[in-house]
Write an enzyme that holds these catalytic residues in place. Structure first.
Site, PDB file in Angstrom:
ATOM      1  N   LYS A 203       0.861  -1.185   0.000  1.00 40.97           N
ATOM      2  CA  LYS A 203       0.000   0.000   0.000  1.00 40.97           C
ATOM      3  C   LYS A 203       0.893   1.229   0.000  1.00 40.97           C
ATOM      4  CE  LYS A 203      -3.299   2.397   2.953  1.00 40.97           C
ATOM      5  NZ  LYS A 203      -4.327   2.221   3.984  1.00 40.97           N
TER       6      LYS A 203
HETATM    7  C1  R5P Z   1      -2.411   5.003   7.598  1.00 43.68           C
HETATM    8  O1  R5P Z   1      -1.483   4.588   8.306  1.00 43.68           O
HETATM    9  C2  R5P Z   1      -3.602   4.260   7.605  1.00 43.68           C
HETATM   10  O2  R5P Z   1      -3.200   2.938   7.466  1.00 43.68           O
HETATM   11  C3  R5P Z   1      -4.702   4.529   6.591  1.00 43.68           C
HETATM   12  O3  R5P Z   1      -5.379   3.333   6.435  1.00 43.68           O
HETATM   13  C4  R5P Z   1      -4.256   4.980   5.252  1.00 43.68           C
HETATM   14  O4  R5P Z   1      -3.599   6.187   5.349  1.00 43.68           O
HETATM   15  C5  R5P Z   1      -5.400   5.020   4.220  1.00 43.68           C
HETATM   16  O5  R5P Z   1      -6.274   5.944   4.510  1.00 43.68           O
HETATM   17  P1  R5P Z   1      -6.447   7.280   3.677  1.00 43.68           P
HETATM   18  O6  R5P Z   1      -7.078   6.883   2.366  1.00 43.68           O
HETATM   19  O7  R5P Z   1      -7.353   8.076   4.539  1.00 43.68           O
HETATM   20  O8  R5P Z   1      -5.095   7.889   3.457  1.00 43.68           O
END
Ligand code: R5P
Length: 290
Positions: A203
């Site tokens: 990710k």
């Molecule tokens: C960050 O450490 C978190 O794992 C969130 O899940 C990630 O940032 C994804 O969320 P967003 O789309 O709000 O950035």
């Protein structure tokens, strides 16, 4: 004992027809064992090869941020539209109904919060991961963070060591430190380090030159959405990401902080799974928001 009446001899052996071998739809997973592939298939749709993961683990560092004050009211109604849920064990056990039948990507490291230096995390116990029957583990890597880089890389490879015994895939999550440039060189480096240490999914964030990040990463890349954008802009982000090699999104704020979260996650699905353009998806968002 089985009923032995009318035992029939097999007669349709397909003689002369080669045995049917199907290629596997998840990047870099062809050599993995069946259990690992089964779990990855629950996350990545076999028809499209892509996934819409809904991330709402933010509370583990930032508490009840906007949109996540009442997960029972704001997130539970969105579950039906997600391919996979990414959350912490505390929210999973307390708030997510156990009969949703959605794969869970469990936030499996924890430590510091927004009130201290971020990224000083340790791993949760693999037994807890197994007890909750999760489909994948998510572990953060803080590449370039001098104080925590080695510790978080160790968290990832220890997670992979433990999870692979049970055929549980691990998703490496690339953090962005305050000092890090948000460019293809940084995200390409961080993503590759995740994969080199055994992550089955990475990710990361979209950036200019993103196709180099996905090309050099031997496993599927999903993007975080990052800070809240206008809906049209967020849909363009999704579109560019998948056009440049992402296998989907693991999106949080751009869904649950939307003016219409249910419409937004369906529009995101339109881009990821149905090939909608940003304009078409935005039209869908507007229609569903009414
Ligand atoms: C960050 O450490 C978190 O794992 C969130 O899940 C990630 O940032 C994804 O969320 P967003 O789309 O709000 O950035």
């Amino acid at each position: 004992m089985a009923d032995l009446d009318d035992l029939r001899e097999g007669s349709d052996f397909g003689l002369g027809v080669a045995s049917q071998n199907q290629s596997f739809h998840v990047k870099g997973a062809s050599n993995l064992p069946w259990g690992m592939k089964d779990r990855l298939s629950r996350i990545f749709n076999p028809k499209t090869g892509r996934a819409v993961m809904l991330a709402f683990d933010h509370g583990f560092i930032m508490g009840p941020t906007s949109g996540l004050e009442r997960i029972d009211l704001t997130i539970v109604p969105l579950i039906e539209y997600a391919d996979c849920l990414m959350c912490t064990r505390g929210i999973l056990q307390s708030t997510i109904p156990a009969n949703t039948n959605k794969p869970i990507c469990l936030r499996s490291d924890a430590g510091s919060s927004i009130l201290t230096e971020l990224n000083d995390n340790v791993l949760i116990d693999i037994e807890d991961v197994i007890r909750m029957n999760v489909t994948a583990m998510a572990v953060m890597l803080a590449i370039g963070d001098t104080a925590n880089e080695a510790k978080t890389v160790a968290n990832l490879y220890k997670a992979v060591d433990k999870a692979s015994r049970y055929n549980i895939p691990v998703m490496g999550v690339t953090a962005v430190g305050k000092q890090m440039a948000r460019d293809a060189r940084y995200f390409g480096l961080a993503s590759r380090i995740c994969a080199e240490n055994g992550a089955n999914i990475v990710k990361t964030y979209y950036c200019d030159g993103f196709e180099k990040v996905t090309a050099a990463c031997p496993v599927p890349v999903v993007i975080a959405g990052g800070k809240k954008l206008e809906e049209k802009e967020a849909l363009e982000l999704c579109y560019r990401a998948v056009s440049e090699g992402a296998a989907g999104v693991d999106m949080g704020r751009n869904v649950f902080q939307s003016t219409s979260p249910a419409a937004m996650i369906q529009a995101v699905r339109g881009v990821i799974h149905e090939g909608l353009t940003p304009d078409q998806a935005y039209e869908m968002f507007n229609d569903l928001s009414k």
